[in-house]
Motif scaffolding. Structure first.
Motif: not given
Length: 370
Positions: A124-128
C-alpha cells in the motif's frame, strides 16, 4: 658432489612452495553478510483512541508488515492496521487491511486486551495504525515494522591500509537535487493536561435496549466531572425527563431548582423538600416518539468537587430539545440539583423517568476535568 646435492635439494623445496601457493589460491572465501536495517517502522503509545504517525511507502516499497502491541488497563479495545491510496502526494481514504490473502497472521482488527500480532502482505502507498476503540483508562504500546526486497549483501571489508598524505582540495561541485522527505517519526507520548484540560473517562453509546446508563468505578483523580449527552427516548409522549442517581442512592436525598423557556416564555421551578431522585425535576430532557422525527436532545452536566468528602454535591446542567411535532416546539433549561451527601461520587446513573429506553445511537461521554 656436495654442490650437486644442495642444488637438487633447493629445487625440491621450491617445487613444494609453489604447489602450496597454488592450493591456497583456489580455496573458497567465506563472505559475511551484513544485515540491512528495517526500512519502514513506527512505534509509540496510545492512551486513548486515535491514530499513529503515517508511513509514506511510495518510495520505500515495503510489503511485509507486522504489528506487535501490548495493552493494559482498557476493558475493550479494537486496533487495526490501515492503508490509504495515494491522492496526489497525500493519503486518500483510510481503510483496514482485509482478506485472507492480505492479512496473513492474526486478525485485523485485533480486540485482545492483552497483546497480539497482526501480519499483513501488501505494498500500500500509505500505512498507519488506528486504535479505533478504547474503553476505560489504560495504554497500548505498539511497534509497526515493514520490510522490502532491498538486498542484504555488503561485500567484505579488508583491513585498513596506512593513511596516505592529504590531497589538494578539489573544486566545489554543483549542488545536487533536493532529496525526498523521509518517513514521519513515531508520535511521542501524550503530555499531561494543563489546568482545565478534559480527559475522556468512558463513553456509552446506546443500542436501544435500556433506559439506564451507568458510569461505575469513577477515578477520584480529577477536580470535577463533565458529562455530555445527546439522544432521544422511546417513550410514547412528546418528551421525557432524565434524572440522575449517585452511588445507587435511591433515598430522599435530592433537591432541585431551575428555570426553563418554551418559545419566548420562561418559567421557574423548585423542589425544596428532599426527595428520591425520580421525584426531582430532570437533570436532562430528551424528545420522545411523539416529537418531530430525527431531532435529539443535548445537554451538559457539571459535577464540581465530586471526589471530596466535606461538602454536599451540587450538579449544574444545561440542556435543550424539541418536544412537539414541529421543530419550532423547543425547550431550553438550566437546572441545579443537590445531592445531600458528603460522600465521594464513584458511580453515576442516568435514568429515563418515563421508563422507556434510550434510542439506539444516543451517546453519553464522561470526562474528567484537570
Amino acid at each position: 658432489m656436495k654442490r650437486f646435492y644442495w642444488q637438487v635439494s633447493a629445487l625440491f623445496l621450491l617445487s613444494v612452495m609453489f604447489t602450496a601457493l597454488d592450493w591456497f589460491k583456489f580455496q573458497p572465501v567465506h563472505v559475511v553478510h551484513a544485515q540491512a536495517p528495517v526500512p519502514c517502522t513506527i512505534q509509540g503509545t496510545f492512551t486513548a483512541s486515535g491514530t499513529s504517525a503515517q508511513i509514506d511507502n511510495r518510495r520505500t516499497g515495503c510489503y511485509q508488515w507486522r504489528v506487535n502491541y501490548a495493552s493494559t488497563g482498557f476493558s475493550v479495545i479494537s486496533i487495526q492496521l490501515e492503508e490509504a491510496p495515494d491522492a496526489g502526494g497525500v493519503p486518500g481514504t483510510w481503510a483496514a487491511f482485509t482478506g485472507s490473502s492480505v492479512v496473513v497472521d492474526g486478525s485485523n482488527p485485533s480486540t485482545s486486551t492483552n497483546s497480539a500480532i497482526i501480519g499483513v502482505h501488501s505494498g500500500a502507498a500509505w500505512v498507519r495504525l488506528n486504535l479505533a476503540t478504547a474503553t476505560g483508562t489504560g495504554q497500548v504500546t505498539y511497534q509497526v515494522w515493514g520490510a522490502n526486497s532491498t538486498p542484504n549483501f555488503n561485500p567484505p571489508v579488508g583491513s585498513s591500509g596506512a593513511t596516505g598524505p592529504t590531497g589538494a582540495t578539489g573544486a566545489t561541485g554543483a549542488t545536487g537535487a533536493t532529496g525526498s522527505a523521509g518517513p514521519t517519526g513515531a508520535t511521542g507520548p501524550t503530555g499531561s493536561g494543563g489546568s482545565g484540560a478534559l480527559t475522556q473517562i468512558s463513553q456509552v453509546i446506546s443500542s436501544g435496549a435500556s433506559g439506564t446508563v451507568t458510569f461505575s468505578t469513577i477515578p477520584g483523580t480529577y477536580s470535577s466531572l463533565m458529562l455530555i449527552a445527546n439522544g432521544r427516548v422511546s417513550d410514547s409522549g412528546n418528551s421525557e425527563q432524565i434524572y440522575i442517581k449517585f452511588n445507587t442512592d435511591s433515598g430522599s436525598n435530592y433537591t432541585s431548582q431551575g428555570i426553563f423557556g418554551v418559545g419566548l416564555g420562561t418559567s421557574a421551578f423548585e423542589v425544596s423538600t428532599p426527595s428520591a431522585p425520580a421525584a426531582q425535576n430532570g437533570i436532562l430532557g430528551f424528545p420522545a416518539s411523539g416529537a418531530a422525527a430525527n431531532y435529539s436532545g443535548s445537554g451538559t452536566v457539571l459535577v464540581p468537587g465530586y471526589a471530596g468528602t466535606t461538602f454536599f454535591k451540587s450538579v449544574q446542567s444545561q440542556f435543550g430539545y424539541v418536544f412537539g411535532t414541529v421543530p419550532s416546539s423547543h425547550l431550553t433549561a438550566e437546572n441545579v440539583t443537590f445531592w445531600n451527601s458528603a460522600s465521594a461520587i464513584t458511580e453515576i446513573q442516568l435514568i429515563d423517568v418515563g421508563g422507556g429506553n434510550f434510542v439506539s445511537g444516543s451517546t453519553f461521554t464522561l470526562y474528567g476535568v484537570q
